[in-house]
Enzyme design. Sequence first.
Site, PDB file in Angstrom:
ATOM      1  N   ASP A  92       0.826  -1.220   0.000  1.00  0.00           N
ATOM      2  CA  ASP A  92       0.000   0.000   0.000  1.00  0.00           C
ATOM      3  C   ASP A  92       0.856   1.264   0.000  1.00  0.00           C
ATOM      4  OD1 ASP A  92       0.592   0.645   2.899  1.00  0.00           O
ATOM      5  OD2 ASP A  92      -0.437  -1.259   3.165  1.00  0.00           O
ATOM      6  N   ASP A 112       6.940  -6.251  -2.938  1.00  0.00           N
ATOM      7  CA  ASP A 112       5.660  -6.862  -2.566  1.00  0.00           C
ATOM      8  C   ASP A 112       5.309  -7.867  -3.644  1.00  0.00           C
ATOM      9  OD1 ASP A 112       2.986  -5.801  -0.623  1.00  0.00           O
ATOM     10  OD2 ASP A 112       2.731  -7.347  -2.157  1.00  0.00           O
ATOM     11  N   ASP A 143       8.816 -11.915  -5.216  1.00  0.00           N
ATOM     12  CA  ASP A 143       8.821 -12.701  -3.988  1.00  0.00           C
ATOM     13  C   ASP A 143       9.914 -12.168  -3.043  1.00  0.00           C
ATOM     14  OD1 ASP A 143       8.962 -14.584  -2.020  1.00  0.00           O
ATOM     15  OD2 ASP A 143       9.339 -16.286  -3.346  1.00  0.00           O
ATOM     16  N   ASP A 162       6.764  -5.517   6.410  1.00  0.00           N
ATOM     17  CA  ASP A 162       5.394  -5.004   6.541  1.00  0.00           C
ATOM     18  C   ASP A 162       4.466  -5.994   5.848  1.00  0.00           C
ATOM     19  OD1 ASP A 162       3.043  -3.630   6.642  1.00  0.00           O
ATOM     20  OD2 ASP A 162       3.661  -2.014   5.292  1.00  0.00           O
ATOM     21  N   SER A 163       4.187  -7.081   6.552  1.00  0.00           N
ATOM     22  CA  SER A 163       3.486  -8.196   5.913  1.00  0.00           C
ATOM     23  C   SER A 163       2.057  -8.321   6.408  1.00  0.00           C
ATOM     24  CB  SER A 163       4.219  -9.497   6.232  1.00  0.00           C
ATOM     25  OG  SER A 163       4.010  -9.828   7.594  1.00  0.00           O
ATOM     26  N   ASP A 165      -0.782 -11.231   7.981  1.00  0.00           N
ATOM     27  CA  ASP A 165      -0.655 -12.233   9.046  1.00  0.00           C
ATOM     28  C   ASP A 165       0.128 -13.444   8.508  1.00  0.00           C
ATOM     29  OD1 ASP A 165      -2.256 -10.586  10.591  1.00  0.00           O
ATOM     30  OD2 ASP A 165      -4.078 -11.775  10.328  1.00  0.00           O
TER      31      ASP A 165
END
Length: 286
Positions: A92, A112, A143, A162-163, A165
């Site tokens: 984002d 991302d 990846d 910043d992943s 869950d």
Amino acid sequence: MLPEDQLWFTEYHAPGGMAQSWLLQAEKIDERRSPFQHIEIYQTASFGKLMAIDGCVMLTTRDNFLYHEMMTHPALFSHRGPQRVAIIGGGDCGALLEVLKHDTVQQVTQIDIDEQVTRLAEIHFPELTRGNDDPRANLLFDDGLAWIRDAESDSLDVIIIDSTDPIGPAEGLFGPQFIADCFRALKPGGVIVQQSESPLIHQALIKGIRDNMRAAGAGDLRTLGFPQPCYPSGWWSATLAIKGEGSLDAFRHADASNKAFDTLYYNAELHRGGLSEPAFLRAALE
Ligand code: AG3
């Protein structure tokens, strides 16, 4: 109108045995089914827009500043002069925008796996993607596990994970091999920060993250809690570590106090306070 006659979005959080709902102004306003996940956008009545991935809230317009500031500034001010930064996930672009506020930073690579997250953020959260044209920003859709594995040793100052869950595409980002690869890619004195879920609900996971970091060569290590109303339990955390020698207590407090940019939540005193872990968490992490 009765609540049951209104439109609501609910995130069901089975591990915490809880759920949280937002009153909506309309039906779902956008969505993409990417090869990796299902991304949805809602217009809420009081939190602005909301992005969910596979049913889990990623951010809202109203409160994403809490998470994005706490996932970035403590790590960047814990480094003497961060120049090369990598963000794993973060599609984002909210974390990227905060990193770009630091004028020591020369290059930020964001990796991302899912380009659709960024495309939807550009449309629905344009205030977060403003930094994407900065010449220092390099956006890759790839990846992150493989990118870090192939990164040069001792080449990065800060890594921000910043992943989502730890289920689905992000699962490997919580494993020991990935964290070991991150430490190899960090320069000595480099700083890593990983989003580490809720201090109230996910203590076992936080312990696992800390064990991974210690095994990979963390000198100092700390879990900073912060409010995040849109995530399960309303409380979230970032786990920070330094590669090799160094102390997180020795962060650049004066630079943080005199920073040349605005933040809405982060400040030097909250940073210092956050480094002191509450007793219940300390006990659970022993
Ligand atoms: N990172 C998501 C944290 C996980 C939220 N979990 C949940 N709602 N169950 C968000 C990406 C923001 N840049």
